[in-house]
Design a protein around this motif. Structure first.
Motif, PDB file in Angstrom:
ATOM      1  N   GLU A  49     -40.247 -28.852  32.202  1.00 12.08           N
ATOM      2  CA  GLU A  49     -41.666 -28.480  32.141  1.00 12.08           C
ATOM      3  C   GLU A  49     -42.490 -29.390  33.041  1.00 12.08           C
ATOM      4  O   GLU A  49     -43.346 -28.922  33.795  1.00 12.08           O
ATOM      5  N   ARG A  50     -42.232 -30.679  32.969  1.00 11.79           N
ATOM      6  CA  ARG A  50     -42.973 -31.633  33.813  1.00 11.79           C
ATOM      7  C   ARG A  50     -42.686 -31.397  35.297  1.00 11.79           C
ATOM      8  O   ARG A  50     -43.588 -31.483  36.130  1.00 11.79           O
ATOM      9  N   GLU A  53     -44.575 -28.284  36.424  1.00 13.81           N
ATOM     10  CA  GLU A  53     -46.002 -28.574  36.570  1.00 13.81           C
ATOM     11  C   GLU A  53     -46.271 -29.371  37.840  1.00 13.81           C
ATOM     12  O   GLU A  53     -47.232 -29.109  38.558  1.00 13.81           O
ATOM     13  N   SER A  54     -45.419 -30.329  38.124  1.00 13.59           N
ATOM     14  CA  SER A  54     -45.581 -31.141  39.333  1.00 13.59           C
ATOM     15  C   SER A  54     -45.421 -30.290  40.593  1.00 13.59           C
ATOM     16  O   SER A  54     -46.202 -30.415  41.546  1.00 13.59           O
ATOM     17  N   LEU A  56     -45.897 -27.061  40.873  1.00 16.64           N
ATOM     18  CA  LEU A  56     -47.042 -26.165  40.988  1.00 16.64           C
ATOM     19  C   LEU A  56     -48.276 -26.927  41.462  1.00 16.64           C
ATOM     20  O   LEU A  56     -49.004 -26.454  42.338  1.00 16.64           O
ATOM     21  N   ARG A  57     -48.503 -28.103  40.924  1.00 16.94           N
ATOM     22  CA  ARG A  57     -49.668 -28.898  41.324  1.00 16.94           C
ATOM     23  C   ARG A  57     -49.639 -29.195  42.826  1.00 16.94           C
ATOM     24  O   ARG A  57     -50.626 -29.010  43.530  1.00 16.94           O
ATOM     25  N   TRP A  81     -50.453 -21.175  36.420  1.00 15.41           N
ATOM     26  CA  TRP A  81     -50.331 -22.200  35.383  1.00 15.41           C
ATOM     27  C   TRP A  81     -49.804 -21.609  34.082  1.00 15.41           C
ATOM     28  O   TRP A  81     -48.982 -22.218  33.393  1.00 15.41           O
ATOM     29  N   VAL A  84     -46.046 -21.155  34.396  1.00 16.43           N
ATOM     30  CA  VAL A  84     -45.323 -22.426  34.290  1.00 16.43           C
ATOM     31  C   VAL A  84     -45.312 -22.916  32.847  1.00 16.43           C
ATOM     32  O   VAL A  84     -44.292 -23.404  32.356  1.00 16.43           O
ATOM     33  N   ARG A  85     -46.402 -22.765  32.161  1.00 20.32           N
ATOM     34  CA  ARG A  85     -46.492 -23.240  30.779  1.00 20.32           C
ATOM     35  C   ARG A  85     -45.861 -22.279  29.777  1.00 20.32           C
ATOM     36  O   ARG A  85     -45.752 -22.602  28.601  1.00 20.32           O
TER      37      ARG A  85
END
Length: 90
Positions: A49-50, A53-54, A56-57, A81, A84-85
């Protein structure tokens, strides 16, 4: 990928058992639950998950300047988002 993260997070014996279950041609619900539990308990799922998120950011930071500042751009960002979540978008 949770299995890739599990290589670094699980003790060797537990990792071998997880890989054995994953390689089974037909796994029953108990075996699938065991693999899921191992991947969650060792932190592999959270690591994924992290990582997502990284990724995608960073991608959004590169892409954002090329997109118009419109409501559609905001919707696209929110959908990315939510994907991803794991949130439902529809």
């Amino acid at each position: 990928m949770p299995l890739a993260h599990a290589v670094a997070l699980l003790p060797s014996r537990r990792l071998q058992e997880v890989w054995r279950l994953v390689r089974e041609p037909v796994a029953d619900e108990r075996e699938l639950a065991e693999v899921r539990g191992a991947l969650i308990d060792c932190g592999a799922a959270t690591a994924c998950e992290r990582e997502a998120e990284s990724l995608l950011r960073r991608a959004w930071e590169e892409l954002e300047s090329a997109l118009p500042g419109s409501s559609r751009t905001r919707v696209l960002r929110e959908m990315a988002w939510q994907t991803v979540r794991g949130d439902r978008i529809a």
